[in-house]
Motif scaffolding. Structure first.
Motif, PDB file in Angstrom:
ATOM      1  N   GLU A  70      43.275 -12.096  12.391  1.00  0.00           N
ATOM      2  CA  GLU A  70      41.919 -12.045  12.945  1.00  0.00           C
ATOM      3  C   GLU A  70      41.300 -10.649  12.809  1.00  0.00           C
ATOM      4  OE1 GLU A  70      40.049 -12.760  17.404  1.00  0.00           O
ATOM      5  OE2 GLU A  70      42.096 -13.394  16.982  1.00  0.00           O
ATOM      6  N   PHE A  71      42.150  -9.630  12.886  1.00  0.00           N
ATOM      7  CA  PHE A  71      41.702  -8.245  12.781  1.00  0.00           C
ATOM      8  C   PHE A  71      40.894  -8.045  11.494  1.00  0.00           C
ATOM      9  CE2 PHE A  71      42.578  -3.817  11.429  1.00  0.00           C
ATOM     10  CZ  PHE A  71      42.107  -3.138  12.535  1.00  0.00           C
ATOM     11  N   PHE A  72      41.368  -8.646  10.396  1.00  0.00           N
ATOM     12  CA  PHE A  72      40.643  -8.520   9.134  1.00  0.00           C
ATOM     13  C   PHE A  72      39.621  -9.641   8.950  1.00  0.00           C
ATOM     14  CE2 PHE A  72      44.413  -5.994   7.911  1.00  0.00           C
ATOM     15  CZ  PHE A  72      43.723  -4.846   7.578  1.00  0.00           C
ATOM     16  N   VAL A  73      40.031 -10.855   9.278  1.00  0.00           N
ATOM     17  CA  VAL A  73      39.169 -12.008   8.995  1.00  0.00           C
ATOM     18  C   VAL A  73      37.876 -11.960   9.822  1.00  0.00           C
ATOM     19  CG1 VAL A  73      39.060 -14.534   9.026  1.00  0.00           C
ATOM     20  CG2 VAL A  73      41.175 -13.385   8.372  1.00  0.00           C
ATOM     21  N   LEU A  74      37.978 -11.538  11.078  1.00  0.00           N
ATOM     22  CA  LEU A  74      36.788 -11.559  11.939  1.00  0.00           C
ATOM     23  C   LEU A  74      36.235 -10.181  12.295  1.00  0.00           C
ATOM     24  CD1 LEU A  74      37.834 -14.315  14.509  1.00  0.00           C
ATOM     25  CD2 LEU A  74      36.362 -14.569  12.520  1.00  0.00           C
TER      26      LEU A  74
ATOM     27  N   PHE B  57      46.281   2.922  13.735  1.00  0.00           N
ATOM     28  CA  PHE B  57      47.576   2.328  14.073  1.00  0.00           C
ATOM     29  C   PHE B  57      48.393   2.203  12.796  1.00  0.00           C
ATOM     30  CE2 PHE B  57      44.934   1.014  17.563  1.00  0.00           C
ATOM     31  CZ  PHE B  57      45.777   1.132  18.660  1.00  0.00           C
ATOM     32  N   GLY B  58      49.702   2.252  12.962  1.00  0.00           N
ATOM     33  CA  GLY B  58      50.574   2.069  11.822  1.00  0.00           C
ATOM     34  C   GLY B  58      51.369   0.786  11.965  1.00  0.00           C
ATOM     35  N   ILE B  59      51.806   0.253  10.823  1.00  0.00           N
ATOM     36  CA  ILE B  59      52.736  -0.878  10.856  1.00  0.00           C
ATOM     37  C   ILE B  59      53.930  -0.467  10.002  1.00  0.00           C
ATOM     38  CG2 ILE B  59      53.054  -3.354  10.483  1.00  0.00           C
ATOM     39  CD1 ILE B  59      50.029  -3.657  10.423  1.00  0.00           C
TER      40      ILE B  59
ATOM     41  N   ASN C 229      56.708  -3.542  13.072  1.00  0.00           N
ATOM     42  CA  ASN C 229      56.335  -2.976  14.382  1.00  0.00           C
ATOM     43  C   ASN C 229      54.952  -2.326  14.288  1.00  0.00           C
ATOM     44  OD1 ASN C 229      58.839  -3.434  15.853  1.00  0.00           O
ATOM     45  ND2 ASN C 229      59.715  -1.964  14.397  1.00  0.00           N
ATOM     46  N   ILE C 230      54.145  -2.530  15.309  1.00  0.00           N
ATOM     47  CA  ILE C 230      52.814  -1.919  15.348  1.00  0.00           C
ATOM     48  C   ILE C 230      52.909  -0.683  16.245  1.00  0.00           C
ATOM     49  CG2 ILE C 230      50.378  -2.275  15.968  1.00  0.00           C
ATOM     50  CD1 ILE C 230      51.002  -5.322  15.522  1.00  0.00           C
TER      51      ILE C 230
ATOM     52  N   ASN D 212      45.692  -9.285  18.402  1.00  0.00           N
ATOM     53  CA  ASN D 212      46.133  -9.504  19.788  1.00  0.00           C
ATOM     54  C   ASN D 212      46.805  -8.265  20.360  1.00  0.00           C
ATOM     55  OD1 ASN D 212      45.259 -12.071  19.617  1.00  0.00           O
ATOM     56  ND2 ASN D 212      47.276 -12.994  19.259  1.00  0.00           N
ATOM     57  N   VAL D 213      47.694  -7.669  19.543  1.00  0.00           N
ATOM     58  CA  VAL D 213      48.461  -6.512  20.030  1.00  0.00           C
ATOM     59  C   VAL D 213      47.531  -5.325  20.290  1.00  0.00           C
ATOM     60  CG1 VAL D 213      50.203  -4.783  19.372  1.00  0.00           C
ATOM     61  CG2 VAL D 213      50.630  -7.209  18.946  1.00  0.00           C
ATOM     62  N   ILE D 214      46.633  -5.060  19.326  1.00  0.00           N
ATOM     63  CA  ILE D 214      45.743  -3.901  19.462  1.00  0.00           C
ATOM     64  C   ILE D 214      44.790  -4.087  20.645  1.00  0.00           C
ATOM     65  CG2 ILE D 214      43.869  -2.629  18.308  1.00  0.00           C
ATOM     66  CD1 ILE D 214      45.364  -2.939  15.697  1.00  0.00           C
ATOM     67  N   SER D 215      44.254  -5.292  20.794  1.00  0.00           N
ATOM     68  CA  SER D 215      43.329  -5.554  21.913  1.00  0.00           C
ATOM     69  C   SER D 215      44.050  -5.459  23.251  1.00  0.00           C
ATOM     70  CB  SER D 215      42.729  -6.966  21.818  1.00  0.00           C
ATOM     71  OG  SER D 215      42.145  -7.133  20.594  1.00  0.00           O
TER      72      SER D 215
END
Lengths: 85, 357
Positions: free
Chosen positions: B59-63, B272-274, B279-280, B303-306
């Motif tokens: 979703e981070f990229f798509v939306l 942020f890094g992956i 792992n985020i 979800n994780v970032i939000s």
């Protein structure tokens, strides 16, 4: 095309650019000419663009010249020496 | 009370923050070289292609990345050692974001240049000196020749590329030489960073090759000077721009944001890094301390970032930043400029030591 004005606190003494009393950097001859053009526009309260500067300096629109002016504008913006209008 | 106000201020600026977030994706730890300054000490581990697919379909990229403003950096190891690098590039091509990658230049060929061009990927070449110094960093006698070939090949292409240089006591006196080399080759951008004592570079620390505080300050002054001197020739980036900005605008270092900042900037973390295991991690994918991990790609990147935003962990980062600033800078304003440059390192140290406790 983006337009800019020089910050009112900027002065050039000898070949050093000073803003709000703080020495920012030493300019070479080309840099000084460019700053003079920016200063003249700003005195007339007339925002300037990359094209305006190239026209005043009477330089050709080559890839190198466009890079030189644009990179200088970007740098000066990053230093708050010029502001986008 | 202060925490409540901070959370409320954070919520006010959330939309802009999420739009500005950059991502650094560690595609592989594998590398053909074993550089003395590498931040990695183990070269095993590669991100699975399914994990990469999961990232790009999130979703981070798509939306939330429809504006080409978002920056994604693909790093390693040496990413061109991956046989599926073309497929990875193409996965990012349609995302409408700006993608960059880092390479040592060994695998730059007609094929790799074509991949970069086709997929509109920017490239940063690692270059730490001219000739022997570069080879010494790489522990490889032909690495500078390989780099020169890569530069020649890239100059004939449409790929936007620049150079990234890691500074230690080995090359600190050759900064202008490196800049002039780049200008002569018509390279348009160079970024300087200091070698940190981590991974392979721990041995550099034992050999007394890492810059000390006064040398970092000296480097900063030099870079400020060169930024102005060569402004018409090359874009030099490093620590910051100039002194009054550092004094007046704590926002650059995450100290002010939102309504408290002169230009209403967004709060830290800005990226942020992956890591290869999915792992985020706050800021970039190389922090190994548990504090920096905020989740896993399986939970969904967005979800994780939000979930992290305005959480206790986020507040802890911002508060530690502020405390570190007050402890280190307000106590000795004369040292402000220098201390401020390394605030992230100091915060990391502080957080790491509190985690150990």
């Amino acid at each position: 095309m983006a337009q800019y004005l020089l910050n009112e606190l900027v002065k050039v003494e000898d070949n050093t650019l000073i803003m709000d009393g703080i020495e920012v950097f030493e300019c070479n001859k080309d840099g000084l000419e460019m700053l003079k053009v920016m200063y003249d526009f700003t005195q007339q309260r007339k925002p300037f663009s990359l094209n305006d500067i190239m026209e005043c300096l009477e330089i050709e629109r080559t890839e190198d010249n466009v890079f030189a002016i644009q990179n200088t504008i970007n740098y000066l913006r990053g230093c708050f020496i010029i502001n986008e209008c | 009370m202060e925490k409540t106000r901070m959370i409320s201020d954070l919520h006010d600026i959330y939309e802009r923050w999420i739009d500005d977030i950059e991502l650094d994706i560690l595609l592989t730890k594998k590398c053909n070289l074993n550089c003395i300054h590498c931040f990695l000490d183990n070269k095993d581990g590669e991100m699975g292609i399914d994990t990469i697919r999961r990232i790009v379909s999130d979703e981070f990229f798509v939306l939330h990345s429809q504006n080409k403003k978002r920056v994604v950096n693909l790093s390693g190891g040496e990413i061109f050692m991956r046989k599926d690098i073309g497929e990875i590039f193409s996965l990012f091509r349609d995302l409408n974001v700006s993608v960059g990658c880092v390479s040592n230049g060994f695998y730059i060929s007609d094929d790799s240049v074509e991949l970069l061009e086709e997929n509109h990927i920017d490239l940063s070449l690692s270059m730490d000196g001219v000739n022997e110094i570069h080879n010494y960093y790489r522990r490889n006698d032909i690495s500078f020749n390989k780099l020169e070939y890569a530069i020649e090949r890239l100059l004939k292409s449409k790929v936007r590329f620049g150079v990234v240089c890691s500074v230690s006591r080995i090359n600190k006196d050759y900064i202008e030489e490196i800049i002039k080399y780049c200008i002569n080759r018509k390279i348009r951008s160079i970024r300087f960073q200091v070698v940190k004592p981590e991974g392979n570079a721990l041995a550099m620390q034992e050999d007394n090759l890492i810059l000390d505080d006064s040398e970092k300050q000296e480097l900063f002054e030099k870079l400020l000077h060169y930024c102005g001197k060569y402004v018409a020739d090359i874009n030099i980036t490093g620590y910051g721009t100039f002194k009054s900005e550092l004094r007046e605008h704590g926002c650059k270092f995450g100290l002010k944001w939102g309504k408290t900042c002169h230009s209403n900037t967004t709060p830290w973390p800005k990226s942020f890094g992956i890591d290869t295991a999915g792992n985020i991690i706050q800021i970039h994918p190389f922090h190994s301390n548990e504090f920096w991990k905020i989740g896993h790609i399986d939970e969904g990147l967005f979800n994780v970032i939000s979930r992290y935003y305005a959480s206790d962990k986020h507040i802890a980062l911002l508060t530690t930043l502020k405390e570190t600033y007050e402890e280190n800078i307000l106590k000795s304003p004369e040292e402000f400029i220098f201390e401020d440059l390394y605030l992230e390192d100091k915060v990391a140290e502080k957080i790491a030591s509190s985690c150990k406790r």
